[in-house]
Design a protein around this motif. Sequence first.
Motif, short mmCIF file in Angstrom:
data_model
loop_
_atom_site.label_atom_id
_atom_site.label_comp_id
_atom_site.label_asym_id
_atom_site.label_seq_id
_atom_site.Cartn_x
_atom_site.Cartn_y
_atom_site.Cartn_z
N GLN A 1 40.12 5.89 47.72
CA GLN A 1 39.46 7.25 47.52
C GLN A 1 38.67 7.73 48.47
O GLN A 1 38.71 9.11 48.48
CB GLN A 1 38.82 6.98 45.96
CG GLN A 1 39.90 6.58 44.95
CD GLN A 1 39.02 6.32 43.52
OE1 GLN A 1 37.85 5.82 43.43
NE2 GLN A 1 39.57 6.47 42.28
N ASP A 2 37.88 7.12 48.97
CA ASP A 2 37.16 7.34 50.03
C ASP A 2 37.91 8.04 51.17
O ASP A 2 37.53 9.09 51.68
CB ASP A 2 36.10 6.19 50.68
CG ASP A 2 35.10 5.95 49.65
OD1 ASP A 2 34.68 6.65 48.66
OD2 ASP A 2 34.54 4.59 49.84
N LYS A 3 39.10 7.38 51.71
CA LYS A 3 39.87 8.08 52.74
C LYS A 3 40.46 9.12 51.95
O LYS A 3 40.92 9.89 53.36
CB LYS A 3 40.92 6.81 52.98
CG LYS A 3 40.28 5.53 53.74
CD LYS A 3 41.33 4.57 54.12
CE LYS A 3 40.83 3.38 54.83
NZ LYS A 3 41.68 2.26 55.10
N LEU A 4 40.90 9.30 51.10
CA LEU A 4 41.62 10.39 50.53
C LEU A 4 40.65 11.71 50.58
O LEU A 4 41.19 12.92 50.40
CB LEU A 4 42.17 10.36 49.16
CG LEU A 4 43.51 9.65 49.01
CD1 LEU A 4 43.82 9.32 47.58
CD2 LEU A 4 44.56 10.12 49.77
N LYS A 5 39.43 11.48 50.62
CA LYS A 5 38.58 12.59 50.96
C LYS A 5 38.46 13.17 52.27
O LYS A 5 37.92 14.51 52.33
CB LYS A 5 36.89 12.00 50.38
CG LYS A 5 36.79 11.90 49.08
CD LYS A 5 35.33 11.19 48.75
CE LYS A 5 35.11 10.75 47.30
NZ LYS A 5 33.79 9.95 47.10
N THR A 6 39.12 12.36 53.28
CA THR A 6 38.99 12.85 54.46
C THR A 6 40.40 14.03 54.78
O THR A 6 41.48 13.65 54.32
CB THR A 6 39.33 11.91 55.51
OG1 THR A 6 38.26 10.91 55.20
CG2 THR A 6 39.60 12.23 57.07
N LYS A 7 40.36 15.14 55.22
CA LYS A 7 41.28 16.13 55.47
C LYS A 7 42.20 15.50 56.41
O LYS A 7 42.04 14.80 57.51
CB LYS A 7 40.53 17.33 56.08
CG LYS A 7 41.61 18.47 56.26
CD LYS A 7 41.16 19.68 56.80
CE LYS A 7 42.12 20.87 56.90
NZ LYS A 7 41.43 21.94 57.45
N PRO A 8 43.79 15.56 55.90
CA PRO A 8 44.73 15.13 56.73
C PRO A 8 44.75 15.99 58.02
O PRO A 8 44.58 17.14 58.31
CB PRO A 8 45.89 15.04 55.94
CG PRO A 8 45.55 16.53 55.04
CD PRO A 8 44.12 16.32 54.79
N PHE A 9 45.51 15.18 59.16
CA PHE A 9 45.62 15.74 60.41
C PHE A 9 46.77 16.78 60.17
O PHE A 9 46.85 17.67 60.77
CB PHE A 9 46.10 14.61 61.30
CG PHE A 9 44.88 13.92 62.10
CD1 PHE A 9 44.44 14.40 63.22
CD2 PHE A 9 44.52 12.68 61.13
CE1 PHE A 9 43.13 13.57 63.58
CE2 PHE A 9 43.36 12.02 61.81
CZ PHE A 9 42.76 12.26 62.82
N GLY A 10 47.86 16.36 59.16
CA GLY A 10 48.89 17.16 59.13
C GLY A 10 48.68 17.77 57.85
O GLY A 10 47.85 18.31 57.55
N GLU A 11 49.62 17.90 57.00
CA GLU A 11 49.76 18.68 55.67
C GLU A 11 49.50 17.91 54.56
O GLU A 11 48.63 18.61 53.60
CB GLU A 11 51.13 19.22 55.51
CG GLU A 11 52.02 20.28 56.22
CD GLU A 11 52.97 20.67 55.84
OE1 GLU A 11 53.75 20.28 54.69
OE2 GLU A 11 53.76 21.80 56.48
N ARG A 12 49.37 16.77 54.49
CA ARG A 12 48.83 15.80 53.29
C ARG A 12 48.76 14.65 53.76
O ARG A 12 49.27 13.86 54.67
CB ARG A 12 49.97 15.98 52.38
CG ARG A 12 51.22 15.41 52.65
CD ARG A 12 52.45 15.37 51.51
NE ARG A 12 53.10 16.78 51.64
CZ ARG A 12 53.43 17.38 50.59
NH1 ARG A 12 53.05 17.01 49.33
NH2 ARG A 12 54.18 18.55 50.76
N ASN A 13 47.80 13.88 52.98
CA ASN A 13 47.66 12.32 53.17
C ASN A 13 48.65 11.81 52.06
O ASN A 13 49.10 12.25 51.12
CB ASN A 13 46.41 11.95 52.51
CG ASN A 13 45.12 12.18 53.36
OD1 ASN A 13 45.24 11.96 54.75
ND2 ASN A 13 44.14 12.80 53.10
N VAL A 14 49.05 10.62 52.67
CA VAL A 14 50.07 9.47 51.77
C VAL A 14 49.43 8.34 51.48
O VAL A 14 49.35 7.67 52.51
CB VAL A 14 51.66 9.52 52.37
CG1 VAL A 14 52.42 8.69 51.46
CG2 VAL A 14 51.92 11.01 52.43
N VAL A 15 49.54 7.67 50.46
CA VAL A 15 49.04 6.39 50.12
C VAL A 15 50.34 5.51 49.61
O VAL A 15 51.23 5.95 48.80
CB VAL A 15 48.01 6.37 48.91
CG1 VAL A 15 47.69 4.93 48.42
CG2 VAL A 15 46.87 7.29 49.39
N VAL A 16 50.41 4.39 50.10
CA VAL A 16 51.65 3.65 49.78
C VAL A 16 50.86 2.13 49.22
O VAL A 16 50.09 1.48 50.19
CB VAL A 16 52.30 2.99 51.02
CG1 VAL A 16 53.50 1.94 50.49
CG2 VAL A 16 52.96 4.25 51.64
#
Length: 270
Positions: free
Chosen positions: A96-111
């Motif tokens: 959740q903390d990492k998802l708060k970071t703005k992605p370099f591209g269009e979106r963050n993806v979690v696996v």
Amino acid sequence: MRFKEHENNTNLITRLDNVVKEDKISHAYIFEGSTCIDKKAFAESFIKGILCNKKLGENCGSCSNCSKIDHENHEDIIYISGEGGSIKDADIIEMQDKLKTKPFGERNVVVISDCDTMTVRAQNRLLKTLEEPPGKSVIILLSENIENLVQTIQSRCVKYRINYFGSENYDFMLEKAAKVAEMALERQPFYKIKKEVDDIMGSSDDAGAFLDGLQVVYRNLLLEKSNGISLYKDEKLMDSIHSIEKARKQIKEGVAVSYAMKDLLLKIGG
């Protein structure tokens, strides 16, 4: 789109192709499949389609994003797997903390690999993110058995089943599993049932394939039961499925295959 595990999954791949081409990407997915399937590689094929620089509606396999995904060093992809046999609350907090970071591209993806090993507390925390996903983020859960996930998580994800058929070893294990299940349900002596699996007691890979086959057998019996054509009680079949899951978890945690299998046979035959 280029996918691993393409054979026997053409309909699923066509659906995922259309999801990418029509830009109808959901915020959360569950890919369920047996231990034999490289679910992570399958998910990464889908992610390539989502993030590919060429925007052709497929994974080109040659752009910088596709290449980074191949080498597992893409800045916008967060990988989570359980340490010590399960995914804990702290792992989800870190995500959740990492998802708060703005992605370099269009979106963050979690696996999230082995998502069905999440503790109840971790699942409840993940639920908050699924209810309010940040931005255009996508969360992909990889599971061997979604029955271990709380219903509220399942309801907030698009669920897909990855098939695995045609392998000679898989067919062999499925036949062995069917015979063991029949013997167990007939309450045949433990030593006779054990004899059927003595040849796989020393291999975690063989044991995993056998457990996958056994789970398929018991699930099919449950389906037959719902259609009114099975003599076995739901409780017995469900208890056996839970015992299979416990054996799989024990082996993943480093318990001796022979011990986990013996414990399983005693429970399903009891």
